[in-house]
Motif scaffolding. Structure first.
Motif, PDB file in Angstrom:
ATOM      1  N   ALA A   5       4.075   7.976   3.390  1.00  0.00           N
ATOM      2  CA  ALA A   5       4.799   7.558   2.194  1.00  0.00           C
ATOM      3  C   ALA A   5       4.769   6.048   2.048  1.00  0.00           C
ATOM      4  O   ALA A   5       4.809   5.518   0.946  1.00  0.00           O
ATOM      5  CB  ALA A   5       6.226   8.055   2.256  1.00  0.00           C
ATOM      6  N   ILE A   6       4.669   5.329   3.148  1.00  0.00           N
ATOM      7  CA  ILE A   6       4.663   3.871   3.116  1.00  0.00           C
ATOM      8  C   ILE A   6       3.258   3.347   2.851  1.00  0.00           C
ATOM      9  O   ILE A   6       3.051   2.483   2.004  1.00  0.00           O
ATOM     10  CB  ILE A   6       5.199   3.299   4.444  1.00  0.00           C
ATOM     11  CG1 ILE A   6       6.656   3.746   4.638  1.00  0.00           C
ATOM     12  CG2 ILE A   6       5.085   1.800   4.480  1.00  0.00           C
ATOM     13  CD1 ILE A   6       7.206   3.440   6.000  1.00  0.00           C
ATOM     14  N   ASP A   7       2.256   3.874   3.556  1.00  0.00           N
ATOM     15  CA  ASP A   7       0.894   3.345   3.487  1.00  0.00           C
ATOM     16  C   ASP A   7       0.016   4.266   2.646  1.00  0.00           C
ATOM     17  O   ASP A   7      -0.300   5.384   3.059  1.00  0.00           O
ATOM     18  CB  ASP A   7       0.329   3.208   4.905  1.00  0.00           C
ATOM     19  CG  ASP A   7      -0.966   2.430   4.949  1.00  0.00           C
ATOM     20  OD1 ASP A   7      -1.411   1.966   3.879  1.00  0.00           O
ATOM     21  OD2 ASP A   7      -1.521   2.290   6.051  1.00  0.00           O
ATOM     22  N   PRO A   8      -0.436   3.795   1.471  1.00  0.00           N
ATOM     23  CA  PRO A   8      -1.281   4.645   0.619  1.00  0.00           C
ATOM     24  C   PRO A   8      -2.657   4.915   1.214  1.00  0.00           C
ATOM     25  O   PRO A   8      -3.292   5.900   0.883  1.00  0.00           O
ATOM     26  CB  PRO A   8      -1.392   3.864  -0.688  1.00  0.00           C
ATOM     27  CG  PRO A   8      -0.901   2.497  -0.417  1.00  0.00           C
ATOM     28  CD  PRO A   8      -0.115   2.535   0.851  1.00  0.00           C
ATOM     29  N   THR A   9      -3.153   4.082   2.141  1.00  0.00           N
ATOM     30  CA  THR A   9      -4.469   4.321   2.734  1.00  0.00           C
ATOM     31  C   THR A   9      -4.439   5.548   3.633  1.00  0.00           C
ATOM     32  O   THR A   9      -5.418   6.286   3.718  1.00  0.00           O
ATOM     33  CB  THR A   9      -4.954   3.094   3.538  1.00  0.00           C
ATOM     34  OG1 THR A   9      -3.995   2.780   4.544  1.00  0.00           O
ATOM     35  CG2 THR A   9      -5.176   1.908   2.630  1.00  0.00           C
ATOM     36  N   VAL A  10      -3.305   5.779   4.307  1.00  0.00           N
ATOM     37  CA  VAL A  10      -3.167   6.974   5.142  1.00  0.00           C
ATOM     38  C   VAL A  10      -3.237   8.212   4.255  1.00  0.00           C
ATOM     39  O   VAL A  10      -3.909   9.186   4.566  1.00  0.00           O
ATOM     40  CB  VAL A  10      -1.849   6.941   5.944  1.00  0.00           C
ATOM     41  CG1 VAL A  10      -1.606   8.267   6.641  1.00  0.00           C
ATOM     42  CG2 VAL A  10      -1.857   5.799   6.928  1.00  0.00           C
ATOM     43  N   ARG A  11      -2.559   8.151   3.122  1.00  0.00           N
ATOM     44  CA  ARG A  11      -2.558   9.277   2.174  1.00  0.00           C
ATOM     45  C   ARG A  11      -3.972   9.507   1.638  1.00  0.00           C
ATOM     46  O   ARG A  11      -4.414  10.648   1.516  1.00  0.00           O
ATOM     47  CB  ARG A  11      -1.588   8.963   1.033  1.00  0.00           C
ATOM     48  CG  ARG A  11      -1.449  10.036   0.036  1.00  0.00           C
ATOM     49  CD  ARG A  11      -0.581  11.137   0.595  1.00  0.00           C
ATOM     50  NE  ARG A  11      -0.321  12.094  -0.468  1.00  0.00           N
ATOM     51  CZ  ARG A  11      -0.194  13.363  -0.271  1.00  0.00           C
ATOM     52  NH1 ARG A  11      -0.249  13.853   0.938  1.00  0.00           N
ATOM     53  NH2 ARG A  11       0.025  14.171  -1.268  1.00  0.00           N
ATOM     54  N   GLU A  13      -6.813   8.770   3.124  1.00  0.00           N
ATOM     55  CA  GLU A  13      -7.629   9.321   4.210  1.00  0.00           C
ATOM     56  C   GLU A  13      -7.342  10.813   4.386  1.00  0.00           C
ATOM     57  O   GLU A  13      -8.257  11.612   4.593  1.00  0.00           O
ATOM     58  CB  GLU A  13      -7.361   8.577   5.511  1.00  0.00           C
ATOM     59  CG  GLU A  13      -7.926   7.173   5.547  1.00  0.00           C
ATOM     60  CD  GLU A  13      -7.528   6.423   6.803  1.00  0.00           C
ATOM     61  OE1 GLU A  13      -6.873   7.032   7.688  1.00  0.00           O
ATOM     62  OE2 GLU A  13      -7.856   5.228   6.902  1.00  0.00           O
ATOM     63  N   GLN A  14      -6.086  11.179   4.311  1.00  0.00           N
ATOM     64  CA  GLN A  14      -5.727  12.598   4.443  1.00  0.00           C
ATOM     65  C   GLN A  14      -6.319  13.411   3.292  1.00  0.00           C
ATOM     66  O   GLN A  14      -6.814  14.512   3.497  1.00  0.00           O
ATOM     67  CB  GLN A  14      -4.201  12.754   4.471  1.00  0.00           C
ATOM     68  CG  GLN A  14      -3.559  12.266   5.739  1.00  0.00           C
ATOM     69  CD  GLN A  14      -2.045  12.317   5.676  1.00  0.00           C
ATOM     70  OE1 GLN A  14      -1.463  12.429   4.592  1.00  0.00           O
ATOM     71  NE2 GLN A  14      -1.397  12.224   6.836  1.00  0.00           N
ATOM     72  N   THR A  15      -6.253  12.837   2.095  1.00  0.00           N
ATOM     73  CA  THR A  15      -6.805  13.520   0.923  1.00  0.00           C
ATOM     74  C   THR A  15      -8.306  13.695   1.069  1.00  0.00           C
ATOM     75  O   THR A  15      -8.850  14.762   0.797  1.00  0.00           O
ATOM     76  CB  THR A  15      -6.484  12.729  -0.364  1.00  0.00           C
ATOM     77  OG1 THR A  15      -5.076  12.578  -0.461  1.00  0.00           O
ATOM     78  CG2 THR A  15      -7.013  13.439  -1.584  1.00  0.00           C
ATOM     79  N   THR A  16      -8.983  12.648   1.519  1.00  0.00           N
ATOM     80  CA  THR A  16     -10.434  12.712   1.717  1.00  0.00           C
ATOM     81  C   THR A  16     -10.783  13.754   2.767  1.00  0.00           C
ATOM     82  O   THR A  16     -11.705  14.554   2.588  1.00  0.00           O
ATOM     83  CB  THR A  16     -10.986  11.338   2.137  1.00  0.00           C
ATOM     84  OG1 THR A  16     -10.630  10.377   1.146  1.00  0.00           O
ATOM     85  CG2 THR A  16     -12.491  11.374   2.293  1.00  0.00           C
ATOM     86  N   GLU A  17     -10.039  13.762   3.866  1.00  0.00           N
ATOM     87  CA  GLU A  17     -10.291  14.739   4.932  1.00  0.00           C
ATOM     88  C   GLU A  17     -10.067  16.164   4.423  1.00  0.00           C
ATOM     89  O   GLU A  17     -10.844  17.067   4.719  1.00  0.00           O
ATOM     90  CB  GLU A  17      -9.384  14.460   6.124  1.00  0.00           C
ATOM     91  CG  GLU A  17      -9.656  15.362   7.308  1.00  0.00           C
ATOM     92  CD  GLU A  17      -8.774  15.019   8.499  1.00  0.00           C
ATOM     93  OE1 GLU A  17      -8.473  15.960   9.259  1.00  0.00           O
ATOM     94  OE2 GLU A  17      -8.405  13.853   8.662  1.00  0.00           O
ATOM     95  N   LEU A  18      -9.022  16.348   3.637  1.00  0.00           N
ATOM     96  CA  LEU A  18      -8.735  17.658   3.074  1.00  0.00           C
ATOM     97  C   LEU A  18      -9.852  18.100   2.115  1.00  0.00           C
ATOM     98  O   LEU A  18     -10.262  19.261   2.119  1.00  0.00           O
ATOM     99  CB  LEU A  18      -7.393  17.643   2.347  1.00  0.00           C
ATOM    100  CG  LEU A  18      -6.895  18.972   1.804  1.00  0.00           C
ATOM    101  CD1 LEU A  18      -6.758  19.984   2.931  1.00  0.00           C
ATOM    102  CD2 LEU A  18      -5.574  18.786   1.088  1.00  0.00           C
TER     103      LEU A  18
END
Length: 81
Positions: A5-11, A13-18
């Motif tokens: 929720a804090i870091d959009p890059t983590v989100r 990366e998760q979206t890309t992996e998904l």
């Protein structure tokens, strides 16, 4: 708060992996579907071939029976003369 929720890059990366996992799954399912369709075609061809074989065998048996019947009629005709 979570790190996602804090870091959009983590989100991202998760979206890309998904998305990659989804594409991998779609490709696997596509291959399975293709294999299923191929197997269905092979089974249908085999069934058609069995049907053709039965028809050919029935025709040969009918012809053999007709020849035997003609021989029997001829033998009967000769015996009655």
């Amino acid at each position: 708060m979570t790190p996602a929720a804090i870091d959009p890059t983590v989100r991202a990366e998760q979206t890309t992996e998904l998305q990659i996992q989804n594409r991998t799954l779609e490709m696997q399912l596509l291959h399975e579907s293709l294999a299923r369709a191929h197997m269905q075609d092979r089974l249908q061809e085999a069934e058609e071939q069995r049907l053709v074989s039965r028809v050919v065998r029935a025709r040969k048996l009918r012809q053999r029976a007709e020849r035997a019947s003609m021989r029997a009629r001829k033998a009967l005709a000769v015996a009655l003369m």
